[in-house]
Write an enzyme that holds these catalytic residues in place. Structure first.
Site, mmCIF file in Angstrom:
data_model
loop_
_atom_site.group_PDB
_atom_site.id
_atom_site.type_symbol
_atom_site.label_atom_id
_atom_site.label_comp_id
_atom_site.label_asym_id
_atom_site.label_seq_id
_atom_site.Cartn_x
_atom_site.Cartn_y
_atom_site.Cartn_z
ATOM 1 N N GLU A 33 8.738 -84.438 -27.807
ATOM 2 C CA GLU A 33 7.467 -84.621 -28.509
ATOM 3 C C GLU A 33 7.563 -83.953 -29.879
ATOM 4 O O GLU A 33 7.962 -82.790 -29.992
ATOM 5 C CB GLU A 33 6.326 -84.020 -27.703
ATOM 6 C CG GLU A 33 4.995 -83.897 -28.428
ATOM 7 C CD GLU A 33 4.482 -85.202 -29.012
ATOM 8 O OE1 GLU A 33 4.014 -85.196 -30.165
ATOM 9 O OE2 GLU A 33 4.578 -86.235 -28.318
ATOM 10 N N GLN A 34 7.196 -84.697 -30.928
ATOM 11 C CA GLN A 34 7.337 -84.162 -32.279
ATOM 12 C C GLN A 34 6.329 -83.059 -32.593
ATOM 13 O O GLN A 34 6.601 -82.189 -33.424
ATOM 14 C CB GLN A 34 7.231 -85.274 -33.308
ATOM 15 C CG GLN A 34 5.888 -85.956 -33.387
ATOM 16 C CD GLN A 34 5.852 -87.016 -34.477
ATOM 17 O OE1 GLN A 34 6.758 -87.110 -35.304
ATOM 18 N NE2 GLN A 34 4.805 -87.823 -34.485
ATOM 19 N N TYR A 208 -20.312 -93.409 -24.340
ATOM 20 C CA TYR A 208 -20.257 -93.138 -22.903
ATOM 21 C C TYR A 208 -20.044 -91.639 -22.683
ATOM 22 O O TYR A 208 -19.531 -90.939 -23.564
ATOM 23 C CB TYR A 208 -19.158 -93.953 -22.210
ATOM 24 C CG TYR A 208 -17.791 -93.919 -22.846
ATOM 25 C CD1 TYR A 208 -16.886 -92.909 -22.551
ATOM 26 C CD2 TYR A 208 -17.390 -94.921 -23.733
ATOM 27 C CE1 TYR A 208 -15.614 -92.885 -23.124
ATOM 28 C CE2 TYR A 208 -16.141 -94.907 -24.315
ATOM 29 C CZ TYR A 208 -15.253 -93.887 -23.996
ATOM 30 O OH TYR A 208 -14.011 -93.866 -24.573
ATOM 31 N N ASP A 286 1.856 -98.457 -26.976
ATOM 32 C CA ASP A 286 1.684 -98.934 -28.350
ATOM 33 C C ASP A 286 3.005 -99.203 -29.053
ATOM 34 O O ASP A 286 3.045 -99.974 -30.016
ATOM 35 C CB ASP A 286 0.878 -97.911 -29.157
ATOM 36 C CG ASP A 286 -0.621 -98.007 -28.896
ATOM 37 O OD1 ASP A 286 -1.050 -98.987 -28.262
ATOM 38 O OD2 ASP A 286 -1.358 -97.103 -29.333
#
Length: 387
Positions: A33-34, A208, A286
């Site tokens: 993870e960067q 919500y 993504d």
């Protein structure tokens, strides 16, 4: 054929779910993870039944409830200038075993990260990937000049994915002419346990509850010609949000007025990646298929991807990655097309088209509520853990 080791690039929802799913099957997993730490970023998200099937199989539903996940009771549609609802999609009519939750993104990420550590997943924080090379032994070139190798590299590194570029041509997408503000506010308006879609000309607001109902998540979308940067972590002045929704009263207006620290997100459309896997490198979430938010399926598709990818490679090794791509690409293509088709319905201007559309929504909600919900069977009833 067992995958002995894997590198997962990205500690978002898809990457962490893939790490847990692989580790539970005996694979030694390292997550790169960067960011220097997994922080509380983002805002709320909706986990629909299809995504929940995966979280249940990972044994995480109770943990999410303990963190304040709210079980959704309905999706309500209304016009900003009318007090009464246009339609109510009653989520209590979902088939047995299906449920719909609202939760904070940070809570889901934390629950997944804790589960990953329990399954001996290793984390390397501040690890910036410079290049990805597919091959018999795929490898990563890191920003510090070092390399990492594994039997499987999972590219879960989001819309600016290095992994996607390695397998496909670079793609900047194009601006859709829509921006979204995201924020959370205290629930001082008595927001019920439902998602409320408030529609107006050229704009709409989705709200919500989160964290046991203490907070309300807001996503406010406006059509505009001026470009805005892609990504949901760009801070903006709340005065810009209030100006865009000037004249909105009632609960929607009160919630917008309470916003103090919104982020602004330029909505860009990207094609589904032509190539999802090659030489031991696989894309998910993504990185493979950036998804517009108009069907609330971004996180759910990433969860589905993670499960299917882990299932296929556990049974067939990296040779099974084409089967993963073949299983997922038609599904996400359909979901993305449906999401893109939803936007115009929320932004109708006064006139005969809006009158006809709102009348149809109102009549459908009153005369055939179960049929309205049934229109989502193809989406919500899709259980990748049973396929």
């Amino acid at each position: 054929m067992q995958i002995r080791n894997a590198l997962v690039v990205g500690a978002g929802i898809g990457g962490l779910a893939a790490a847990v799913a692989l580790a539970r099957r005996g694979t030694a997993v390292t997550v790169l993870e960067q960011a220097e730490a997994i922080r509380e970023v983002g805002a709320g998200l909706q986990v629909s039944p299809n995504g929940l099937f995966v979280l249940r199989e990972l044994g995480l539903e109770r943990r999410l409830l303990a963190r304040g996940a709210v079980r959704g009771q309905a999706v309500v549609m209304r016009s900003f200038d009318r007090a009464q609802d246009l339609a109510r999609l009653d989520l209590s009519l979902l088939p047995e075993g299906q449920a719909y939750y609202f939760m904070h993104r940070a809570d889901l990420v934390d629950v997944l990260a804790r589960a990953a550590r329990e399954h001996n997943v290793t984390f390397e924080m501040g690890a910036q990937v410079r290049d990805v090379t597919a091959g018999d032994t795929p490898q990563l070139m890191m920003a510090d000049g070092s390399t990492r190798r594994a039997e499987l590299i999972v590219g879960a590194d989001g819309i600016h994915s290095r992994s996607r570029i390695a397998l496909n041509a670079a793609d900047d997408g194009f601006f859709t002419g829509q921006v979204a503000w995201r924020a959370t506010v205290p629930n001082t308006v008595g927001h019920a346990d439902h998602a409320m879609v408030t529609m107006g000309a050229g704009r709409h607001l989705v709200s919500y509850p989160l964290r046991g109902g203490d907070l309300v998540n807001l996503v406010a979308v406006e059509e505009r010609e001026s470009w805005a940067a892609e990504g949901w972590n760009h801070a903006d002045d709340p005065a810009h949000l209030r100006a865009a929704f000037a004249g909105w009263g009632g609960m929607a207006g009160q919630m917008i007025e309470a916003v103090t620290a919104p982020t602004l997100w330029g909505l860009h459309r990207h094609p589904v990646a032509p190539v999802w896997q090659k030489g031991g490198v696989a894309l998910l979430g993504d990185a493979a298929h950036p998804t517009l938010p108009f069907l609330a399926q971004g996180a759910n598709m990433a969860l589905e991807d993670a499960w299917v990818m882990a299932d296929r490679v556990t049974r067939g090794g990296v040779a099974a990655l084409p089967a993963y791509e073949a299983a997922r690409k038609p599904r996400v293509t359909r979901v993305i097309k449906a999401a893109e088709g939803n936007a115009w319905r929320f932004h109708l201007h006064p006139g005969p088209v809006r009158f006809a559309a709102h009348t149809a929504i109102r009549l459908g909600g009153r005369l055939a509520p179960s049929r309205m919900l049934g229109a989502f069977d193809w989406l919500y009833g899709h259980d990748v853990t049973k396929r």
